[in-house]
Design a protein around this motif. Sequence first.
Motif, PDB file in Angstrom:
ATOM      1  N   PHE A 104       0.725  -1.114   0.090  1.00  0.00           N
ATOM      2  CA  PHE A 104       0.083  -0.193   0.050  1.00  0.00           C
ATOM      3  C   PHE A 104       0.752   1.279  -0.083  1.00  0.00           C
ATOM      4  CE2 PHE A 104      -2.843  -3.296   1.126  1.00  0.00           C
ATOM      5  CZ  PHE A 104      -4.166  -2.843   0.922  1.00  0.00           C
ATOM      6  N   TYR A 105       0.266   2.173  -0.612  1.00  0.00           N
ATOM      7  CA  TYR A 105       0.840   3.625  -0.757  1.00  0.00           C
ATOM      8  C   TYR A 105       0.115   4.412   0.209  1.00  0.00           C
ATOM      9  CZ  TYR A 105       3.128   2.084  -5.096  1.00  0.00           C
ATOM     10  OH  TYR A 105       3.666   1.433  -6.175  1.00  0.00           O
ATOM     11  N   GLY A 106       0.346   4.501   1.686  1.00  0.00           N
ATOM     12  CA  GLY A 106      -0.324   5.186   2.498  1.00  0.00           C
ATOM     13  C   GLY A 106      -1.262   4.085   3.264  1.00  0.00           C
ATOM     14  N   PRO A 107      -2.313   4.580   3.875  1.00  0.00           N
ATOM     15  CA  PRO A 107      -3.139   3.647   4.628  1.00  0.00           C
ATOM     16  C   PRO A 107      -3.967   2.741   3.855  1.00  0.00           C
ATOM     17  CG  PRO A 107      -3.714   5.741   5.225  1.00  0.00           C
ATOM     18  CD  PRO A 107      -2.363   5.982   4.382  1.00  0.00           C
ATOM     19  N   ASP A 108      -4.573   3.488   2.847  1.00  0.00           N
ATOM     20  CA  ASP A 108      -5.854   2.784   2.014  1.00  0.00           C
ATOM     21  C   ASP A 108      -5.643   2.823   0.568  1.00  0.00           C
ATOM     22  OD1 ASP A 108      -7.291   2.676   4.215  1.00  0.00           O
ATOM     23  OD2 ASP A 108      -7.952   4.472   4.291  1.00  0.00           O
ATOM     24  N   VAL A 109      -4.298   3.057  -0.022  1.00  0.00           N
ATOM     25  CA  VAL A 109      -4.093   3.176  -1.344  1.00  0.00           C
ATOM     26  C   VAL A 109      -3.275   1.969  -1.829  1.00  0.00           C
ATOM     27  CG1 VAL A 109      -3.292   4.659  -3.169  1.00  0.00           C
ATOM     28  CG2 VAL A 109      -4.279   5.695  -1.453  1.00  0.00           C
ATOM     29  N   LEU A 110      -3.900   0.988  -2.514  1.00  0.00           N
ATOM     30  CA  LEU A 110      -3.082  -0.092  -2.877  1.00  0.00           C
ATOM     31  C   LEU A 110      -2.278   0.307  -4.211  1.00  0.00           C
ATOM     32  CD1 LEU A 110      -2.611  -3.081  -3.314  1.00  0.00           C
ATOM     33  CD2 LEU A 110      -4.574  -3.230  -4.904  1.00  0.00           C
ATOM     34  N   GLY A 111      -0.892   0.124  -3.803  1.00  0.00           N
ATOM     35  CA  GLY A 111       0.078   0.543  -4.723  1.00  0.00           C
ATOM     36  C   GLY A 111       0.470  -0.454  -6.031  1.00  0.00           C
ATOM     37  N   HIS A 112       0.504  -1.976  -5.372  1.00  0.00           N
ATOM     38  CA  HIS A 112       0.757  -2.961  -6.149  1.00  0.00           C
ATOM     39  C   HIS A 112       0.536  -4.435  -5.499  1.00  0.00           C
ATOM     40  CE1 HIS A 112       4.938  -1.980  -4.298  1.00  0.00           C
ATOM     41  NE2 HIS A 112       5.139  -3.233  -4.642  1.00  0.00           N
ATOM     42  N   ILE A 113       0.693  -5.229  -6.248  1.00  0.00           N
ATOM     43  CA  ILE A 113       0.415  -6.926  -5.463  1.00  0.00           C
ATOM     44  C   ILE A 113       1.755  -7.498  -6.092  1.00  0.00           C
ATOM     45  CG2 ILE A 113      -0.710  -8.713  -5.831  1.00  0.00           C
ATOM     46  CD1 ILE A 113      -3.291  -7.221  -6.592  1.00  0.00           C
ATOM     47  N   VAL A 114       2.317  -8.017  -5.028  1.00  0.00           N
ATOM     48  CA  VAL A 114       3.678  -8.969  -5.404  1.00  0.00           C
ATOM     49  C   VAL A 114       3.230 -10.349  -5.661  1.00  0.00           C
ATOM     50  CG1 VAL A 114       5.913  -9.470  -4.397  1.00  0.00           C
ATOM     51  CG2 VAL A 114       4.945  -7.473  -3.846  1.00  0.00           C
ATOM     52  N   MET A 115       3.712 -10.893  -6.663  1.00  0.00           N
ATOM     53  CA  MET A 115       3.257 -12.271  -7.187  1.00  0.00           C
ATOM     54  C   MET A 115       4.608 -13.012  -7.350  1.00  0.00           C
ATOM     55  SD  MET A 115      -0.282 -11.484  -9.129  1.00  0.00           S
ATOM     56  CE  MET A 115      -0.655 -13.164  -8.634  1.00  0.00           C
TER      57      MET A 115
END
Length: 126
Positions: A104-115
């Motif tokens: 997350f980028y900050g508390p509620d912002v999904l930045g990316h998903i690691v796979m």
Amino acid sequence: MATNWTLGGDAAEPQRLAEFWAAALGYIFEPGYDDPDGASIVDPDDVGPAIGFLRVPEPKTSKNRLHIDIRVAGPTRDDVTADRMRRKAVELVGLGAVQVREEFYGPDVLGHIVMLDPEGNEFCVG
């Protein structure tokens, strides 16, 4: 003028890894490329780089220093783009990937998903 380039990767099962990445990226197998110890995929629109996979005997032992990021989100981060990233991650799990975590980028912002791809190579969906 930009230089054409190809991304190359080692693989235990080059054909299987090429199948995964072709489906993940909308690529196709390179016409005329026929090597039992390798595979090559290309952008059908001839815009993106080719990606080649060569069979190697040794297993992957550590984190990638270079990896592919799949960009589906767009320039802004909101609930719509988070949903788009999560849908792509589910699609990739269906193709053999493993979802590791959400960043997350900050508390509620999904930045990316690691796979992880089918051979354990890290990549991100953003």
